[in-house]
Write a protein that holds these residues in place. Structure first.
Motif, short mmCIF file in Angstrom:
data_model
loop_
_atom_site.label_atom_id
_atom_site.label_comp_id
_atom_site.label_asym_id
_atom_site.label_seq_id
_atom_site.Cartn_x
_atom_site.Cartn_y
_atom_site.Cartn_z
N LEU A 1 2.36 29.54 65.65
CA LEU A 1 3.30 30.28 65.69
C LEU A 1 4.72 29.97 66.17
O LEU A 1 5.76 30.53 65.79
CB LEU A 1 2.92 31.67 66.80
CG LEU A 1 1.58 32.21 66.11
CD1 LEU A 1 1.18 33.47 67.06
CD2 LEU A 1 1.97 32.77 64.74
N GLU A 2 4.97 28.58 66.75
CA GLU A 2 6.17 28.18 66.91
C GLU A 2 7.06 27.90 65.63
O GLU A 2 8.17 27.90 65.74
CB GLU A 2 5.80 26.65 67.62
CG GLU A 2 5.45 26.69 68.94
CD GLU A 2 5.20 25.49 69.58
OE1 GLU A 2 5.46 24.37 68.83
OE2 GLU A 2 4.64 25.18 70.74
N HIS A 3 6.23 27.79 64.48
CA HIS A 3 6.98 27.68 63.30
C HIS A 3 7.43 29.10 62.60
O HIS A 3 7.81 29.02 61.55
CB HIS A 3 6.23 26.82 62.40
CG HIS A 3 5.82 25.50 62.86
ND1 HIS A 3 6.78 24.40 63.05
CD2 HIS A 3 4.71 24.99 63.46
CE1 HIS A 3 6.15 23.24 63.36
NE2 HIS A 3 4.96 23.70 64.03
N ALA A 4 7.04 30.10 63.36
CA ALA A 4 7.25 31.37 62.71
C ALA A 4 6.99 31.89 61.54
O ALA A 4 7.55 32.32 60.65
CB ALA A 4 8.81 31.75 63.02
N HIS B 1 4.99 33.74 58.39
CA HIS B 1 4.93 35.23 57.94
C HIS B 1 3.56 35.39 57.58
O HIS B 1 3.10 34.67 56.64
CB HIS B 1 5.94 35.82 57.22
CG HIS B 1 5.52 37.24 56.82
ND1 HIS B 1 6.08 38.06 57.72
CD2 HIS B 1 5.22 37.72 55.54
CE1 HIS B 1 5.77 39.14 57.22
NE2 HIS B 1 5.32 39.07 55.89
N PHE B 2 2.76 36.23 57.96
CA PHE B 2 1.45 36.78 57.44
C PHE B 2 1.40 38.27 56.62
O PHE B 2 2.45 39.10 57.35
CB PHE B 2 0.43 36.71 58.54
CG PHE B 2 0.22 35.24 59.20
CD1 PHE B 2 -0.72 34.57 58.67
CD2 PHE B 2 1.12 34.99 60.22
CE1 PHE B 2 -0.84 33.39 59.12
CE2 PHE B 2 0.93 33.69 60.81
CZ PHE B 2 -0.13 32.87 60.17
N GLU B 3 0.87 38.26 55.59
CA GLU B 3 0.65 39.60 54.66
C GLU B 3 -0.83 39.99 55.08
O GLU B 3 -1.94 39.16 54.98
CB GLU B 3 0.77 39.16 53.42
CG GLU B 3 2.56 39.03 53.27
CD GLU B 3 2.81 39.06 51.69
OE1 GLU B 3 2.04 39.78 51.02
OE2 GLU B 3 3.43 38.19 51.17
N GLU B 4 -0.78 41.27 55.30
CA GLU B 4 -2.32 41.86 55.45
C GLU B 4 -3.00 41.74 54.04
O GLU B 4 -2.26 41.89 52.95
CB GLU B 4 -2.11 43.25 55.87
CG GLU B 4 -3.43 43.85 56.26
CD GLU B 4 -3.26 45.13 56.76
OE1 GLU B 4 -4.38 45.76 56.76
OE2 GLU B 4 -2.38 45.56 57.29
N ARG C 1 -0.17 41.12 65.23
CA ARG C 1 0.01 40.13 66.43
C ARG C 1 0.67 38.62 65.95
O ARG C 1 1.47 38.16 66.64
CB ARG C 1 -1.26 39.80 67.15
CG ARG C 1 -1.57 41.16 67.72
CD ARG C 1 -2.88 41.21 68.38
NE ARG C 1 -3.46 42.77 68.71
CZ ARG C 1 -4.44 42.81 69.37
NH1 ARG C 1 -5.19 42.01 69.73
NH2 ARG C 1 -4.84 44.28 69.56
N ALA C 2 0.18 38.04 64.84
CA ALA C 2 0.87 36.82 64.36
C ALA C 2 2.28 37.01 63.85
O ALA C 2 2.93 36.13 64.38
CB ALA C 2 0.04 36.48 63.15
N ASN C 3 2.48 38.08 63.10
CA ASN C 3 3.95 38.33 62.88
C ASN C 3 4.77 38.40 64.11
O ASN C 3 5.97 38.28 64.15
CB ASN C 3 4.34 39.38 62.09
CG ASN C 3 3.52 38.75 60.47
OD1 ASN C 3 3.57 37.61 60.21
ND2 ASN C 3 3.19 39.59 59.65
N ALA C 4 4.17 38.79 65.24
CA ALA C 4 4.97 39.19 66.53
C ALA C 4 5.35 37.76 67.51
O ALA C 4 5.65 37.75 68.57
CB ALA C 4 4.21 40.46 67.31
#
Length: 120
Positions: free
Chosen positions: A61-64, A66-69, A20-23
């Motif tokens: 999330l405005e700064h887009a 990227h999160f890794e699992e 959800r964060a990456n989306a």
């Protein structure tokens, strides 16, 4: 709030958060938390309640980013409460959450400590 897939087991919360964060889906992230959840973020502060958590993630999330699992450490479960944790890939130490099984059998975060760093 829109209907979102719930976490069938405590460890699913990390995967769902990353997806959800990456989306860019702050609403979807907020759905992972109970209404009165408490999150220890931003550093040195606490964010209380699902609405406040949603607003916080909208800004982040405005700064887009990227999160890794992150691979979960062993989960501790006692009835309807569980403690989940991961080692942070971003150097933030570790992450830990207290989660609770909901009446529909899914799990949501109650307490979220997304950054633990060792005292210097």
């Amino acid at each position: 709030m829109a209907a979102y897939q719930g976490a069938e087991k405590p460890e699913d919360l990390t995967r769902l958060f990353v997806e959800r964060a990456n989306a860019g889906d702050a609403e979807g992230i907020a759905a992972l938390y109970e209404e009165g959840a408490v999150m220890a973020y931003p550093p040195g502060e606490v964010t209380i309640g699902r609405q406040a958590i949603r607003e916080l993630w909208k800004k982040v999330l405005e700064h887009a980013p990227h999160f890794e699992e992150e691979s979960p450490l062993p989960t501790l479960v006692s009835d309807d409460i569980a403690l989940t944790s991961t080692i942070a890939k971003d150097g933030a130490g570790a992450r830990a959450q207290v989660v609770r099984r909901q009446s529909d059998g899914t799990w949501q975060r109650v307490l979220d400590q997304p950054e633990f760093v060792s005292p210097q």
